[in-house]
Design a protein around this motif. Sequence first.
Motif, PDB file in Angstrom:
ATOM      1  N   ASP A 148      38.202  49.799  40.110  1.00 48.06           N
ATOM      2  CA  ASP A 148      39.081  48.836  40.776  1.00 48.06           C
ATOM      3  C   ASP A 148      38.607  48.536  42.201  1.00 48.06           C
ATOM      4  OD1 ASP A 148      41.556  47.237  41.109  1.00 48.06           O
ATOM      5  OD2 ASP A 148      42.042  48.829  42.556  1.00 48.06           O
ATOM      6  N   LYS A 149      38.288  49.566  42.975  1.00 49.70           N
ATOM      7  CA  LYS A 149      37.839  49.351  44.362  1.00 49.70           C
ATOM      8  C   LYS A 149      36.549  48.540  44.394  1.00 49.70           C
ATOM      9  CE  LYS A 149      40.586  52.078  47.052  1.00 49.70           C
ATOM     10  NZ  LYS A 149      41.149  51.826  48.360  1.00 49.70           N
ATOM     11  N   ASP A 150      35.608  48.875  43.517  1.00 50.99           N
ATOM     12  CA  ASP A 150      34.346  48.135  43.478  1.00 50.99           C
ATOM     13  C   ASP A 150      34.575  46.673  43.097  1.00 50.99           C
ATOM     14  OD1 ASP A 150      32.862  50.318  44.230  1.00 50.99           O
ATOM     15  OD2 ASP A 150      32.034  50.704  42.234  1.00 50.99           O
ATOM     16  N   LYS A 151      35.448  46.450  42.138  1.00 53.13           N
ATOM     17  CA  LYS A 151      35.745  45.084  41.689  1.00 53.13           C
ATOM     18  C   LYS A 151      36.339  44.262  42.836  1.00 53.13           C
ATOM     19  CE  LYS A 151      38.150  42.693  37.942  1.00 53.13           C
ATOM     20  NZ  LYS A 151      39.022  42.858  36.778  1.00 53.13           N
ATOM     21  N   ARG A 152      37.244  44.883  43.596  1.00 56.10           N
ATOM     22  CA  ARG A 152      37.884  44.176  44.717  1.00 56.10           C
ATOM     23  C   ARG A 152      36.912  43.970  45.882  1.00 56.10           C
ATOM     24  NH1 ARG A 152      42.454  47.611  46.155  1.00 56.10           N
ATOM     25  NH2 ARG A 152      42.903  46.034  47.705  1.00 56.10           N
TER      26      ARG A 152
END
Length: 193
Positions: A148-152
């Motif tokens: 999730d953090k990487d995607k954001r």
Amino acid sequence: MNRIITISREFGSGGRTIGKKVAEQLGIPCYDEELINRLAEASGMSEDFVKENSEYTVSGNWFANALAGRNMYGHSPQDDLWRIQSKIIYELAEKGPCVIVGRCADYLLRGKADCLTVFIHADPKFRAKRIVEVYGEREEAPLKRVKDKDKRRKAYYQFYTDSTWGDAENYHIALDSGVLGIDTCVDLIKRLY
């Protein structure tokens, strides 16, 4: 022109730790948490809001981010943070040699400073294990948090720079901290600097 090291990183890869160690060993400042403090002060927004919105989009969906929180003039609080953040990063680069972690500094300083641009990455399982060790357990599964953090981060980078986060052509060097280890990454960056 001052020599600057910019460190972009996948969540949990140790990029922040590497940046701090490189700066300490070179005797130059590292801007990460201090950048958040400066942004909060300059914008009047809380440090928690700045931390979540100065490097991450609301969601990993580019289109949703283009519409999120916009006023009748088409601006969002995140756009205001981007402008303030850009100004602060330019000022820090003019002030003297330093390490700047994240916040699209590699893109912002392109052609404006003598930069060594670095991307730190690692296997998702390594990063998931590391975030549990460094940040502690959370309700959300570690692999899901990493993803999730990487995607954001990727969506944020693309939205504000129109470039691809993590794409090798945007960096001088990409280092796998899971394979090389934190200290070897530090040593390589120091020698390249």
